[in-house]
Design an enzyme around this catalytic site. Structure first.
Site, short mmCIF file in Angstrom:
data_model
loop_
_atom_site.label_atom_id
_atom_site.label_comp_id
_atom_site.label_asym_id
_atom_site.label_seq_id
_atom_site.Cartn_x
_atom_site.Cartn_y
_atom_site.Cartn_z
N ASP A 174 0.84 -1.20 0.00
CA ASP A 174 0.00 0.00 0.00
C ASP A 174 0.88 1.25 0.00
O ASP A 174 2.10 1.18 -0.05
CB ASP A 174 -0.92 -0.01 1.22
CG ASP A 174 -0.14 0.03 2.53
OD1 ASP A 174 0.42 -1.03 2.90
OD2 ASP A 174 -0.07 1.08 3.17
N HIS A 495 1.85 -8.80 -4.27
CA HIS A 495 0.79 -7.87 -3.86
C HIS A 495 1.47 -6.53 -3.59
O HIS A 495 1.87 -6.21 -2.47
CB HIS A 495 0.08 -8.40 -2.62
CG HIS A 495 -1.10 -7.56 -2.20
ND1 HIS A 495 -2.36 -7.77 -2.72
CD2 HIS A 495 -1.21 -6.54 -1.33
CE1 HIS A 495 -3.21 -6.90 -2.17
NE2 HIS A 495 -2.52 -6.14 -1.33
N ASP A 540 1.56 -17.29 -6.16
CA ASP A 540 2.13 -16.09 -6.79
C ASP A 540 1.05 -15.36 -7.57
O ASP A 540 1.02 -15.36 -8.80
CB ASP A 540 3.29 -16.49 -7.71
CG ASP A 540 3.96 -15.28 -8.36
OD1 ASP A 540 3.79 -14.17 -7.83
OD2 ASP A 540 4.64 -15.46 -9.39
N GLU A 549 2.39 -10.51 -0.41
CA GLU A 549 2.63 -9.08 -0.25
C GLU A 549 4.11 -8.85 0.09
O GLU A 549 4.82 -9.77 0.52
CB GLU A 549 1.76 -8.47 0.86
CG GLU A 549 1.82 -6.94 0.88
CD GLU A 549 0.77 -6.29 1.76
OE1 GLU A 549 0.63 -5.06 1.69
OE2 GLU A 549 0.07 -7.01 2.51
#
Length: 570
Positions: A174, A495, A540, A549
């Site tokens: 993020d 991710h 994956d 992630e």
């Protein structure tokens, strides 16, 4: 630039050569001439079925047959230690083949890439093609217009105030920035740097600051530390828990993000973590002329933060309660922690080492943990233990018992190796697998083993730490080298918002993914894990935040481990 060309080429090869199963698994990056080397073959293989080309003077041998305690799968452990001549070899085992490389400084390239990944995760600046290669991008999230959330309001900064809080690293997949995780990440890398200064001083990774007089790792850490300083309220010394949008952004590039950014509630844990790492940084950076002014600033900030924590010893970050009381509601990562004993221990220890003030030694002694545990963002006590054991301290710290605890912990890891499936001191219990296990189990235990080796000189601890790195780099149940851009089979779809949105096939090189996670908290109709077995529960896929992630604390731990190994194994 050469690092990026090599990593990108490696990632493309990975995409083209992924096999259906891990028939022969080994470290896909590199092994040291005079250290233990192993491969693991699925099934039972006899010594007569094992060969190497080019041929070596001593034939590799079958070490033992292992059996997985949860799947019952049998695997054969092949000893390659006799291969001491640098070169690239092909291992043949019962009809299956795998290539491996033996080299001096075998892990230097992957160490450099895992450190360079932090440059690629910089926030608030543009990334120039000279340093970022194909991953160059314009400035995103300048964070010069950040709002004080109602939960963070103070007399000097009422709700809605605008502050500037630029720089730092994007935390994970993020785009937010979190003090707790940043402090741990900087702290673990400073620990490794302080134990291996000559190695890291010589490690150049081509960042804008590379031409100054300071090691690149310290330059990169400073980029995040300077952001952390902006997260301290100058009116009272408290530290905001995080800088965040109300909700996670979509999988878009930073320049496409539109949500407002806030600093939210101050917390005891964030403030103590800040105090600890600022004191640690002040002590280390004051020896570097490039950063003498920063060292003074960091020392002052550490003291102010510690004072705020003394006045607010139990102000924990509880996001749901905060969002019920204040708007806008916040739904991003919490890094919540309802126990601050380990943060008090770390902060008091670092402030003692910085100042020599006995009152900090007394506070640290009050919070000394009953037993040793490997470090994570949520349990930072061992970061204090590491520094206590490697610096002169008064008897109040009870250093002998701390060393006994560390060695006892490491010996318990060693005891599992003889029956392990992959010749490792970790990964031999289902408890070793879960969210971020490659860093928080394999990596963190590896760092602990390296401290045990530094304190005792016993080779078995160094070997065990190297075995954990071998697991991360390919000798495991899935056959993945879990660092992007390295090996014959590495993650292509982490991710990670930028890697998903930038239009480049290969992700940033040098990122460690979380790894096998039998909890599968992200499982859905669109996301399928190939197995629920603890060590095979990995996929994956971009959507797999539970297993695929990336995060700065995981990368920091692997930088600390790999760099120390490369400094020690030649």
């Amino acid at each position: 630039m050469r690092l990026y060309k090599v990593a990108l080429a490696s990632a493309v090869v990975s995409l083209l050569s992924v096999a259906a199963g891990a028939q022969v698994s080994l470290n896909q990056v590199g092994m040291y001439p005079h250290q233990e080397k192993s491969a693991v073959v699925e099934g039972t293989v006899k010594s007569s079925q094992v060969s190497i080309t080019p041929k070596t003077a001593v034939r590799p041998k079958v070490l033992r047959v292992s059996q997985s305690p949860w799947s019952g799968k049998k695997r054969t452990v092949i000893d390659l230690t006799s291969v001491t001549q640098p070169g690239t070899y092909t291992l043949r085992c019962g009809g299956q083949t795998a290539q491996f490389t033996v080299a001096d400084h075998a892990l230097r390239s992957v160490t450099a890439a895992t450190l360079k990944a932090f440059y690629l995760m910089r926030s608030g600046v543009s990334l120039d093609q000279r340093y970022a290669g194909v991953y160059a991008r314009p400035v995103g999230h300048p964070d010069t217009l950040v709002y004080v959330h109602p939960s963070a309001a103070s007399l000097g900064r009422p709700a809605g105030s605008v502050i500037s809080s630029p720089y730092g690293w994007y935390d994970a997949g993020d785009y937010n920035k979190y003090i707790v995780n940043s402090a741990y990440s900087v702290g673990i890398m400073l620990c490794s740097y302080e134990q291996n200064p000559a190695y890291f001083d010589a490690l150049r990774v081509d960042i804008p600051e590379s031409n100054n007089r300071t090691a690149d790792v310290l330059d990169e850490l400073y980029f995040n530390l300077r952001w952390m300083l902006t997260m301290q309220d100058p009116y009272d010394g408290g530290v905001y828990h995080k800088l965040t949008t109300p909700n996670f952004e979509g999988f878009v590039m930073p320049t496409a993000c539109r949500q407002p950014r806030y600093v939210v509630q101050k917390s005891t844990t964030a403030t103590l973590d800040f105090a600890a790492v600022m004191a640690q940084a002040a002590r280390i950076y004051r020896a570097h002329a490039d950063y003498s002014d920063f060292a003074c600033q960091a020392a002052h900030a550490a003291m102010a933060a510690y004072g705020w924590a003394e006045r607010n010893p139990r102000l924990f970050y509880q996001q749901e309660r905060m969002s019920a009381e204040h708007k806008p509601a916040v739904t991003t990562g919490t890094y919540g922690d309802m126990f601050a004993g380990d943060e008090w221990y770390w902060a008091a220890t670092e402030l003692f080492l910085l100042t020599g003030d006995e009152r900090f030694a007394q506070v640290a002694a009050q919070h000394q943990p009953a037993r040793f545990t490997a470090p994570t963002w949520g349990n930072v006590a061992s970061l204090a233990v590491y520094d206590i054991l490697t610096h002169p301290v008064p008897s109040a710290f009870q250093a002998p018992s701390l060393q006994t605890g560390l060695l006892s912990y490491c010996d318990s890891l060693l005891a599992t190796t003889p029956s392990s499936s992959f010749q490792t001191a970790c990964g031999n219990s289902p408890r070793d697998f879960g969210w971020g296990c490659l860093a928080e189990a394999f990596g963190a235990n590896g760092v602990s083993l390296l401290y045990a080796h530094r304190l005792t000189g016993r080779q078995q601890y160094l070997t065990a730490a190297l075995q954990n790195a071998d697991y991360v780099l390919g000798r495991n149940a899935t056959g993945y080298c879990y660092v992007t851009g390295f090996g014959q089979k590495s993650p292509m779809h982490p991710h990670h918002r930028i890697s998903n949105a930038d239009g480049i096939e290969a992700p940033f090189p040098g990122m460690l993914v979380g790894g096998p996670n039998p909890g599968q908290q992200d499982k859905s109709e669109q996301l399928h894990y190939p197995s629920s077995l603890p060590d095979e529960s990995y996929t994956d896929e971009t959507a797999s935040y539970a297993s695929n992630e990336i995060a700065i604390n995981w990368n920091a731990t692997i930088v600390a481990l790999l760099g120390w190994l490369d400094a020690s194994c030649n």
